[in-house]
Design an enzyme around this catalytic site. Structure first.
Site, PDB file in Angstrom:
ATOM      1  N   SER A 133     -14.043  -0.221  73.168  1.00  0.00           N
ATOM      2  CA  SER A 133     -14.663  -1.486  73.969  1.00  0.00           C
ATOM      3  C   SER A 133     -15.158  -1.374  75.238  1.00  0.00           C
ATOM      4  CB  SER A 133     -13.633  -2.657  74.177  1.00  0.00           C
ATOM      5  OG  SER A 133     -13.183  -3.077  72.615  1.00  0.00           O
TER       6      SER A 133
ATOM      7  N   ASP B 142      -9.576  -5.438  81.536  1.00  0.00           N
ATOM      8  CA  ASP B 142      -9.834  -4.795  80.491  1.00  0.00           C
ATOM      9  C   ASP B 142     -11.120  -4.547  80.223  1.00  0.00           C
ATOM     10  OD1 ASP B 142      -8.732  -3.730  78.093  1.00  0.00           O
ATOM     11  OD2 ASP B 142      -8.603  -5.365  77.184  1.00  0.00           O
TER      12      ASP B 142
ATOM     13  N   ASP C  97     -10.126  -8.600  68.504  1.00  0.00           N
ATOM     14  CA  ASP C  97      -9.734  -7.328  68.364  1.00  0.00           C
ATOM     15  C   ASP C  97      -8.269  -7.125  68.375  1.00  0.00           C
ATOM     16  OD1 ASP C  97     -10.311  -4.443  68.685  1.00  0.00           O
ATOM     17  OD2 ASP C  97      -9.333  -4.786  70.507  1.00  0.00           O
TER      18      ASP C  97
HETATM   19 ZN   LIG Z   1      -9.930  -2.591  70.018  1.00  0.00          ZN
END
Ligand SMILES: [Zn+2]
Lengths: 604, 178
Positions: A205, A264, A409
């Site tokens: 990501s 994140d 996700d």
């Molecule tokens: Zn992931």
């Protein structure tokens, strides 16, 4: 006569043979069929960053860097940009170090004109010279009616199938026709996005969000940089990102919203530059850097903002980042009530969990105290999106907002497609709020995209009404019929995540794990680590389940990303850019084109 | 010290030495002879601790913190009241950073990730660090274990690994939970 006949026959046979031979030869040499040849990838000795075929916004700042590996120490590195010495072209001195691993670097440069750029590098050693050339593109493409605002929705891991699961659960299907489409599906433009970084077929990501935020490829775990050879996670050559660009050139407002730790990968990549996404304490403090400080920051992960002496903190120093934001004039919210009370301040920091925020099912449907603990007052992604838009839209110069549905996700990694799907629906409702806002003035571009896919696919339905269980209860083709999800209250979320006929969702990759096809009361990992090996988690199937033998390395205890292309939908000024199959870096170029950004401008 | 006193003290010491192995008998009188840490006593605490026969107070993971918000965690009054006392808690052992470590982390649910080995992972908030007198081997990661020992509270950083803990138990007994 006879002889002539014979010779004619012979001649015609010869002609036919010759013609056939020619056809075969031309096929082999490729003269009649046009397709480009390509060779197997290899790592060049001369690594030029930005990479070959990189595309820039005119005036977009970047660090120009070259790394050269030679058997004996290099004696010189010569760089020409469009035929001129790079130092002359960029008007800046290069920092050069010569050895077996040589480097050449000019920091913070930009291309002042649109057009094509060619870079030629010559490396000299006592044994001779080695050359490499790369080409760049600085497009001049201009949009007729520019957008004032851009809202980028990233459904993390939201593959085509993840969207479809949300459509089935949220809208339902009657006699093969969907009762309705999702908000994110009712948009004017659709494109397919390829997801690879410059290092590997499969992305993470950070890498993919970095492509959206900078228009440049990066590597797994990296954001806002090209990954160089050194260990230092903070020295890699940087590229200017979207938050920096809209702030520097336009004085626009910016915001990041996520259901994950706000530090994140996806939200972090909108502003930060690091080789290592796990440097979340660094990313938290970088959010204070005026160069890329967002005006609105909403999400989870306060543990990276609290001084280490506070129980629950993950910082390694005594910095209180929340206090530092307060000093910068930010209003602070730590739960939904406070977020509501905050109204529309100029700047807003909202952190609603120490870690990732809980997922929609646990937060709003089952409200399971065993999952939520004391965090019973978390806002929804809709609440956060609405507040962010209200705050940011006060700026007459416009805004850029990124909203991430992060746990789509995270829940697909644990093969919990029900939790993932409720979170996809939650993000879809947030898209609806953005569309409502965009409708008022018609000057907002909305983009909804995933950053990569997961190999989850709908095989049919699953039920045990006839006593069958496990694989025999997976209903295929005509036996599948329809799942029995229902949404009686019309809130867009199915009333029961575990109806008697549910979807049969199967995963292309997985660790050893137990599958019972049912909704898990609490989020439960499919596998756990034991002596460096992933083993099936017994807690996964308390009512029994089939053991599925893993098909990925035992070093990974979760389902992993797939390299599948992902859908992008868009609507608003500049949305026309998005069609066909596009590289992931094109999302950035679609955004800056829509805004009519010029990297050479400076806002006062 | 006269001869008699010396002789008496020798007898007492001998009696104590005989007594120690008695502790190694289970309640049903069978000898526990597993070689691993399982079902053995006195890993960290001295063998004579059971002499005091202190009743271990049961503790659960959801009782660790009474207050939790985005601004931090608060130790529960129950946890505070048990500070320095003997407690018993069940959970799952997270895979240790390396086999030689004299501590491991006990978690509420089995860990899907090994936060020590994986850079992107992080520990959950409700964890208990278990201190041992010697390295552990052969403990299951997928089945719950029960740890008994003395409770320690407060910030502490392990020098070797930089691992930060708030709640610790100095283990004197570890066994599989039933
Ligand atoms: Zn992931």
């Amino acid at each position: 006569m006879y002889n002539l006949k014979m010779s004619t026959l012979c001649l015609s046979q010869c002609f036919r043979l010759l013609a056939a031979l020619l056809v075969v030869m031309s096929l082999m040499s490729g003269t009649t069929v046009s397709h480009a040849a390509y060779s197997a990838p290899e790592v060049p000795h001369i690594n030029i960053m930005p990479i070959d075929r990189a595309k820039f916004l005119v005036g977009q700042k970047f660090d120009f860097a070259i790394e050269v590996k030679t058997d004996i120490p290099a004696t010189a590195i010569e760089v020409l940009v469009n035929g001129k010495a790079a130092e002359t072209f960029f008007g800046k001195q290069a920092i050069i170090s010569l050895d077996k691993m040589s480097t050449y670097r000019i920091n913070q440069v930009a291309f002042p004109q649109t057009g094509k750029v060619s870079v030629a590098v010559t490396v000299k050693t006592e044994n001779g010279i080695e050359k490499r050339a790369v080409n760049y593109d600085i497009p001049a493409d201009k949009v007729k009616k520019p957008a004032k605002n851009v809202i980028l929705f990233v459904g993390d891991g939201m593959s085509l199938q993840a969207r479809q699961m949300a459509r089935i659960l949220s809208k339902g299907i009657t006699e093969g026709k969907y009762n309705d489409l999702l908000e994110m599906e009712k948009m004017s433009n659709l494109a397919l996005i390829t997801t690879s970084g410059n290092d590997s077929l499969v992305t993470d990501s950070a890498n993919s969000a970095s492509a959206y935020a900078t228009g440049h490829k990066s590597a797994v775990n990296a954001m806002g940089v090209y990954a160089d050879n050194t260990k230092d996670p903070f020295d890699d050559p940087k590229v200017e990102n979207i938050i920096e660009l809209v702030k520097r050139t336009r004085g626009m407002s910016t915001g990041i919203v996520s259901t994950a730790n706000i530090t994140d990968a996806t939200p972090a990549a909108m502003l930060a530059h690091t080789r290592k996404r796990s440097e979340q304490n660094f990313i938290a403090q970088e959010m204070l850097n005026p160069q890329h400080r967002p005006d609105v920051i909403l999400g989870g992960g306060s543990r990276h903002f609290l001084p280490k002496s506070v129980p629950g903190s993950k910082r390694s120093d005594e910095r209180n980042i929340i206090e530092e934001f307060k000093e910068q004039g930010y209003s602070i919210a730590t739960n939904k009530t406070q977020l509501k009370q905050a109204g529309t301040p100029d700047k807003l920091l909202g952190l609603f969990q120490l870690d990732n925020m809980d997922v929609y099912v646990d937060r709003e449907v089952t409200k399971n105290p065993a999952v939520l603990g004391k965090f019973t007052d978390q806002p929804t992604l809709m609440d956060m999106t609405k507040t962010a838009i209200n705050v940011l839209s006060k700026n007459q110069k416009g805004f850029f907002l990124m909203v991430e549905g992060a746990s789509i996700d995270k829940q697909l990694h644990t093969m919990d497609w029900q939790r993932a799907t409720y979170d996809t629906i939650e993000m879809d409702k947030a898209v609806g709020i953005a569309k409502e806002f965009a409708k008022k003035n018609g000057d907002t571009l909305i983009i909804v995209v995933a950053d990569h896919a997961h190999g989850a696919s709908i095989t049919g339905t699953y039920h045990e009404k006839d006593g069958k269980t496990g694989r025999e209860a997976v209903r295929i083709y005509a036996d599948a019929g329809w799942p029995t999800f229902a949404d009686a209250d019309g809130d867009g979320f199915p009333d029961d995540p575990n109806p008697d006929v549910t979807l049969a969702v199967q995963f292309a990759n997985h660790p050893d794990y137990y599958e019972n096809e049912k909704f898990q009361d609490v989020p439960t990992s499919p596998a756990i680590m034991a002596d460096g090996k992933a083993i099936a988690n017994l807690k996964r199937a308390p009512q029994g389940g089939d053991l599925k033998v893993g098909n990925i390395p035992a070093s990974d205890p979760s389902e992993v990303h797939s390299a599948d292309d992902v859908p992008l939908t868009a609507e608003g000024p500049g949305a026309d850019y998005f069609k066909g199959i596009m590289d992931n870096t094109e999302v950035f170029h679609g955004i800056v084109r829509a805004l009519g950004l010029d990297g050479r401008k400076e806002s006062k | 010290m006269d001869k008699l006193t010396r002789r008496i003290s020798r007898v007492i010491i001998a009696m104590m030495l005989i007594w120690v192995p008695l502790n190694w008998l289970g309640q049903d009188g069978t000898i526990r002879n597993e070689s691993s840490l399982f079902c053995t006593r006195a890993q960290a605490a001295p063998a004579w601790l059971p002499w005091f026969n202190e009743e271990a107070a049961p503790l659960e993971f959801n009782e660790l913190y009474s207050g939790a918000s985005a601004l931090g965690l608060e130790f529960s009054p129950k946890l505070e009241s048990l500070k320095g006392k003997k407690v018993r808690i069940s959970g799952f052992m997270a895979p240790p950073l390396k086999p030689t470590l004299n501590f491991f982390v006990l978690t509420k649910v089995p860990m899907a990730i090994c936060p020590f080995c994986s850079t992107d992972a992080d520990w959950p908030d409700d964890i208990v660090l278990i201190k041992l007198s010697k390295a552990v081997a052969a403990l299951p990661f997928d089945r719950p274990i029960t740890v008994t020992g003395q409770l320690e509270l407060g910030y502490q950083m392990d020098e070797e690994t930089g691992f930060v803990s708030l709640v610790r138990i100095v283990a004197d007994n570890i066994e599989e939970a039933n």
